[in-house]
Design a protein around this motif. Structure first.
Motif, PDB file in Angstrom:
ATOM      1  N   ASP A 115       2.242   1.682  -3.439  1.00 13.17           N
ATOM      2  CA  ASP A 115       1.193   2.128  -4.355  1.00 13.17           C
ATOM      3  C   ASP A 115       0.927   3.630  -4.220  1.00 13.17           C
ATOM      4  O   ASP A 115       0.507   4.285  -5.189  1.00 13.17           O
ATOM      5  CB  ASP A 115      -0.105   1.363  -4.089  1.00 13.17           C
ATOM      6  N   LEU A 116       1.179   4.159  -3.016  1.00  8.80           N
ATOM      7  CA  LEU A 116       0.974   5.586  -2.771  1.00  8.80           C
ATOM      8  C   LEU A 116       2.183   6.434  -3.151  1.00  8.80           C
ATOM      9  O   LEU A 116       2.197   7.637  -2.906  1.00  8.80           O
ATOM     10  CB  LEU A 116       0.625   5.812  -1.294  1.00  8.80           C
TER      11      LEU A 116
ATOM     12  N   ALA B  32       0.826  -1.202   0.000  1.00  7.27           N
ATOM     13  CA  ALA B  32       0.000   0.000   0.000  1.00  7.27           C
ATOM     14  C   ALA B  32       0.863   1.256   0.000  1.00  7.27           C
ATOM     15  O   ALA B  32       0.562   2.236  -0.703  1.00  7.27           O
ATOM     16  CB  ALA B  32      -0.923  -0.009   1.215  1.00  7.27           C
TER      17      ALA B  32
END
Length: 286
Positions: free
Chosen positions: A188-189, A185
């Motif tokens: 992905d950011l 995550a």
């Protein structure tokens, strides 16, 4: 009336006996655990108690009078301060290096498949299963064949070698249950590998790393056999105690041992409290 009372009395006694038996079954394990811990802590309590003793002779084996002078003048025995300082220096440096190396090894073993992974796992566990006398003698032979002068650095190398195994096992246990989706995550950011490791992986591994470091520090500062075989003229606190015990056992030895134990307990409790607060904060955020 008498018949009714006679019938109620056995029933009440049976009810009390049932409640007592349920209480005993419910708390038997707790009582047993407390008794076992108390039995293990009894020798340590004696050591702490006799750190306040003022013995009449050279051996601090018989209680005489209570005094704080031993704690105030803990370094009044020749050589004890330098031995304690050497032990702390070796334990601190060895723990820092072993924690860093052990964490990297654990990451490699858990997250990567490479040639020699099984052999590496075996080598990591060998120091745990090898008797200390064998490990110390092997290192002694290695240093002698390599013409390495014995002293502070040979102790440091020896301690790093056996502490690494404990660090790897502790960090591996944390990594096995690690949620990789948190790292995914973060990436992905927009976070890169370094940022993800610094802000996600490392904080989540920190409790396990601290626990491993505390264990390694305790093992290092307490070790005698491996240290004695590879110390040369350098004296750590366990070697100092072994040497002086042949002629005297001053209460200052109890003082240093008690101080090390109490500080270790305080740091351990602090680590538990920190992990509890971190887990509570994480649940609050979730």
């Amino acid at each position: 009336m008498t018949t009714v009372a006679e019938a109620v009395a056995p029933r009440a006694q049976a009810g009390v006996a049932t409640r007592v038996w349920r209480f005993v079954k419910r708390h038997a394990l707790t009582v047993y655990a407390l008794l076992a811990v108390g039995y293990l802590m009894l020798p340590i309590a004696v050591v702490i108690l006799f750190s306040f003793n003022h013995p009449t002779g050279r051996f601090n084996y018989v209680w005489n009078t209570f005094t704080f002078d031993n704690w105030i003048h803990w370094n009044s025995i020749l050589g004890i301060q330098s031995a304690v300082e050497t032990s702390l220096e070796v334990a601190t440096l060895a723990t820092l290096v072993a924690t860093a190396l052990g964490t990297l090894i654990a990451l490699a073993l858990v997250r990567h498949h490479f040639v020699g992974r099984g052999a590496t796992n075996l080598l990591v566990f060998l120091p745990l299963s090898t008797p200390e006398i064998v490990l110390g003698a092997s290192l002694l032979t290695l240093f002698l064949n390599a013409n390495v002068p014995f002293g502070f650095w040979t102790i440091f190398i020896a301690h790093v070698m056996f502490i690494v195994s404990f660090v790897v096992i502790t960090v591996k246990a944390r990594l096995i249950g690690f949620d990789r989706h948190l790292e995914e995550a973060a990436m992905d950011l927009g976070a890169n590998e370094v940022t993800t490791f610094r802000k996600i992986t490392l904080p989540l591994l920190a409790p396990a790393m601290l626990a491993a470091a505390l264990l390694g520090f305790a093992l290092s500062i307490d070790d005698f056999v491996i240290t004695y075989l590879n110390a040369g003229p350098t004296q750590t606190f366990p070697i100092f105690v072994w040497g002086i015990a042949r002629v005297a056992v001053p209460p200052q030895v109890n003082v240093v041992a008690s101080a090390i134990f109490l500080v270790a307990i305080a740091i351990g409790l602090g680590n538990v409290f920190w992990q509890y607060r971190s887990a509570k904060r994480t649940r609050g955020v979730a």
